[in-house]
Scaffold this active site. Structure first.
Site, PDB file in Angstrom:
ATOM      1  N   GLU A  91      37.354  40.493  16.056  1.00 32.35           N
ATOM      2  CA  GLU A  91      36.137  41.260  16.264  1.00 32.35           C
ATOM      3  C   GLU A  91      36.407  42.755  16.097  1.00 32.35           C
ATOM      4  O   GLU A  91      37.482  43.238  16.414  1.00 32.35           O
ATOM      5  CB  GLU A  91      35.590  40.996  17.662  1.00 32.35           C
ATOM      6  N   CYS A 106      35.923  50.384  17.065  1.00 29.12           N
ATOM      7  CA  CYS A 106      36.906  49.820  17.990  1.00 29.12           C
ATOM      8  C   CYS A 106      37.588  48.684  17.227  1.00 29.12           C
ATOM      9  O   CYS A 106      36.964  47.663  16.929  1.00 29.12           O
ATOM     10  CB  CYS A 106      36.159  49.310  19.225  1.00 29.12           C
ATOM     11  N   CYS A 113      46.165  37.741  21.922  1.00 28.06           N
ATOM     12  CA  CYS A 113      47.078  38.700  22.568  1.00 28.06           C
ATOM     13  C   CYS A 113      48.001  37.922  23.506  1.00 28.06           C
ATOM     14  O   CYS A 113      47.559  37.017  24.206  1.00 28.06           O
ATOM     15  CB  CYS A 113      46.292  39.734  23.365  1.00 28.06           C
ATOM     16  N   CYS A 117      46.374  39.488  30.347  1.00 22.48           N
ATOM     17  CA  CYS A 117      45.837  40.107  31.568  1.00 22.48           C
ATOM     18  C   CYS A 117      44.752  39.195  32.137  1.00 22.48           C
ATOM     19  O   CYS A 117      43.975  38.608  31.375  1.00 22.48           O
ATOM     20  CB  CYS A 117      45.249  41.482  31.252  1.00 22.48           C
ATOM     21  N   CYS A 120      40.859  39.688  31.077  1.00 21.52           N
ATOM     22  CA  CYS A 120      40.492  39.951  29.681  1.00 21.52           C
ATOM     23  C   CYS A 120      40.269  38.667  28.881  1.00 21.52           C
ATOM     24  O   CYS A 120      41.093  37.752  28.923  1.00 21.52           O
ATOM     25  CB  CYS A 120      41.600  40.779  29.034  1.00 21.52           C
ATOM     26  N   CYS A 332      34.298  46.221  26.583  1.00 19.88           N
ATOM     27  CA  CYS A 332      35.746  46.110  26.774  1.00 19.88           C
ATOM     28  C   CYS A 332      36.108  44.772  27.398  1.00 19.88           C
ATOM     29  O   CYS A 332      35.521  44.390  28.405  1.00 19.88           O
ATOM     30  CB  CYS A 332      36.252  47.160  27.747  1.00 19.88           C
TER      31      CYS A 332
HETATM   32  N1  SAH Z   1      45.544  45.680  24.580  1.00 17.19           N
HETATM   33  C1  SAH Z   1      45.222  47.032  24.761  1.00 17.19           C
HETATM   34  C2  SAH Z   1      43.962  47.462  24.043  1.00 17.19           C
HETATM   35  C3  SAH Z   1      42.766  46.543  24.078  1.00 17.19           C
HETATM   36  S1  SAH Z   1      41.829  46.401  25.537  1.00 17.19           S
HETATM   37  C4  SAH Z   1      45.141  47.375  26.228  1.00 17.19           C
HETATM   38  O1  SAH Z   1      45.090  46.469  27.035  1.00 17.19           O
HETATM   39  O2  SAH Z   1      45.163  48.566  26.540  1.00 17.19           O
HETATM   40  C5  SAH Z   1      40.921  47.929  25.724  1.00 17.19           C
HETATM   41  C6  SAH Z   1      40.644  48.266  27.195  1.00 17.19           C
HETATM   42  O3  SAH Z   1      39.697  47.340  27.766  1.00 17.19           O
HETATM   43  C7  SAH Z   1      41.897  48.177  28.062  1.00 17.19           C
HETATM   44  O4  SAH Z   1      41.993  49.254  28.940  1.00 17.19           O
HETATM   45  C8  SAH Z   1      41.661  46.885  28.789  1.00 17.19           C
HETATM   46  O5  SAH Z   1      42.432  46.800  29.933  1.00 17.19           O
HETATM   47  C9  SAH Z   1      40.172  46.932  29.031  1.00 17.19           C
HETATM   48  N2  SAH Z   1      39.585  45.644  29.442  1.00 17.19           N
HETATM   49  C10 SAH Z   1      40.043  44.406  29.184  1.00 17.19           C
HETATM   50  N3  SAH Z   1      39.246  43.477  29.788  1.00 17.19           N
HETATM   51  C11 SAH Z   1      38.260  44.159  30.428  1.00 17.19           C
HETATM   52  C12 SAH Z   1      37.118  43.776  31.187  1.00 17.19           C
HETATM   53  N4  SAH Z   1      36.839  42.502  31.419  1.00 17.19           N
HETATM   54  N5  SAH Z   1      36.324  44.755  31.672  1.00 17.19           N
HETATM   55  C13 SAH Z   1      36.595  46.065  31.418  1.00 17.19           C
HETATM   56  N6  SAH Z   1      37.637  46.487  30.691  1.00 17.19           N
HETATM   57  C14 SAH Z   1      38.474  45.545  30.199  1.00 17.19           C
HETATM   58 FE1  SF4 Z   2      45.897  41.970  25.690  1.00 24.01          FE
HETATM   59 FE2  SF4 Z   2      43.485  42.021  26.825  1.00 24.01          FE
HETATM   60 FE3  SF4 Z   2      45.647  42.700  28.251  1.00 24.01          FE
HETATM   61 FE4  SF4 Z   2      44.785  44.348  26.292  1.00 24.01          FE
HETATM   62  S1  SF4 Z   2      43.688  43.805  28.166  1.00 24.01           S
HETATM   63  S2  SF4 Z   2      46.910  43.701  26.703  1.00 24.01           S
HETATM   64  S3  SF4 Z   2      44.011  42.815  24.812  1.00 24.01           S
HETATM   65  S4  SF4 Z   2      45.225  40.656  27.373  1.00 24.01           S
END
Ligand code: SAH
Ligand code: SF4
Length: 340
Positions: A91, A106, A113, A117, A120, A332
């Site tokens: 995406e 973006c 990934c 986390c 996410c 995000c």
């Molecule tokens: N992998 C990288 C970049 C992609 S995520 C990273 O983790 O930094 C971009 C941002 O969105 C990151 O700060 C991530 O932690 C945040 N993010 C992920 N899941 C989210 C959610 N459910 N609500 C709000 N922000 C989220």
């Molecule tokens: Fe990967 Fe999502 Fe964690 Fe970013 S926030 S490192 S995309 S699992």
């Protein structure tokens, strides 16, 4: 074999023009059609002679990447599901902000990934593969071709951990600078905190903004959200960030998801202010966006404002990230590369 013009730099286009017994100037024109005007077809390259266009068509196509789906949010955000020739999809999101003349893409750096986390949607899919630098820039070209508009800013905040695909991310960054004329300072790379790669980046004296997904003010809370904390912990991360700022002279961004009752208390804000005391940074608070199967909830506006106030009082500049495209799961953490 059919050549793909998207992703070729000026030198490569000049070699192609030479093979076709054409001047370097033709290469420059094609370059302009691909990166600035971003046309859909070779026929639209109207300042090339018809014969030359026909020959170019017999050798090359503009792209082999397809738009699989496109959704437009009520706030104007557009989410594309882009399909590469091997059938894998990622995406890419285009965001417009009413009060600024910017168009921000973006972009994704990986399919899936590995960092996983807990909050996410991308992490839930696991890691599928890295994107090549050409596949990364194709996302921006796809947006430009589809909208007819020029992207002005890039954030590596789509799917994937950019620092675990650093070689391709740096090559893409270079092309964004030279071929798209998007200045390094208009590009942000967001990472979950891969310390050895942050050290490597410090050596490149990167002029782009590094954004760190911190999301917690201590080891225990961060480990509950991000398994990577057990490998690269928050104290080691701090040392790496101080060193990075010293070497590059750049201010970094700290990203902090606000989760109700979990990391949004006044104690957390105070602890975070102490942690960030020696780090030259701006803070971006991100109201948590809901993802299926997680127990988390977004913090209340009142709690976000209190948290913000405490950090501001410690001398930091703090912004609350505007939620974009939540109605089409483009916000995000909501990107997972699925079709519906
Ligand atoms: N992998 C990288 C970049 C992609 S995520 C990273 O983790 O930094 C971009 C941002 O969105 C990151 O700060 C991530 O932690 C945040 N993010 C992920 N899941 C989210 C959610 N459910 N609500 C709000 N922000 C989220
Ligand atoms: Fe990967 Fe999502 Fe964690 Fe970013 S926030 S490192 S995309 S699992």
């Amino acid at each position: 074999m059919c050549i793909v013009l998207s992703g070729m730099n000026l030198n490569e286009l000049e070699d192609l023009a030479a093979e076709m017994k054409a001047s370097k100037f033709r290469a420059k024109q094609i370059h302009n059609w691909i990166y600035s005007k971003s046309v859909d077809s070779i026929d639209e390259m109207t300042n090339l002679a018809k014969d030359f266009r026909e020959e170019l068509k017999s050798r090359a196509v503009i792209t082999k990447t397809k738009i699989k789906t496109k959704q437009v949010s009520s706030d104007g955000t557009i989410k594309y599901l882009i399909e590469y020739p091997d059938g894998e999809c990622v995406e890419t999101v285009l965001m417009r902000f009413d009060n600024r003349a910017n168009l921000t893409a973006c972009v994704s750096s990986q399919v899936g990934c590995a960092v996983n986390c807990s909050f996410c949607a991308t992490g839930k899919r696991g890691f599928i593969r890295n994107l090549t630098y050409k596949e990364i820039i194709e996302q921006v070209l796809t947006i430009q071709r589809d909208t007819g508009l020029k992207v002005t800013n890039i954030v590596f905040m789509g799917q994937g951990e950019p620092l675990l695909n650093l070689e391709n991310v740096l090559k893409a960054l270079n092309l964004f600078n030279t071929d798209f004329q998007i200045g390094a300072r208009r590009i942000t790379i967001s990472t979950s905190g891969i310390i050895p790669k942050i050290k490597e980046l410090a050596k490149t004296e990167l002029q782009s903004t590094l954004a760190i997904s911190l999301h917690a003010s201590n080891h225990k809370l961060r480990a509950e959200l991000m398994p990577i904390e057990n490998k690269y912990n928050i104290d080691e991360l701090k040392k790496a960030l101080v060193e990075y700022i010293e070497k590059t002279g750049r201010r970094i961004t700290i990203e902090y998801i606000m989760i109700k009752g979990f990391n949004d208390t006044i104690e957390c804000a105070k602890e975070l202010a102490i942690y960030l005391k020696d780090i030259k940074c701006n803070i971006n608070l991100i109201p948590y966006n809901s993802v299926d199967d997680t127990k988390f909830k977004k913090s209340s506006n009142n709690d976000i404002m209190k948290f913000k106030y405490i950090l501001e009082h410690s001398g930091k500049k703090v912004t609350v990230r505007l939620e974009r495209g939540a109605d089409i799961d483009a916000a995000c953490g909501q990107l997972r590369g699925r079709i519906i």
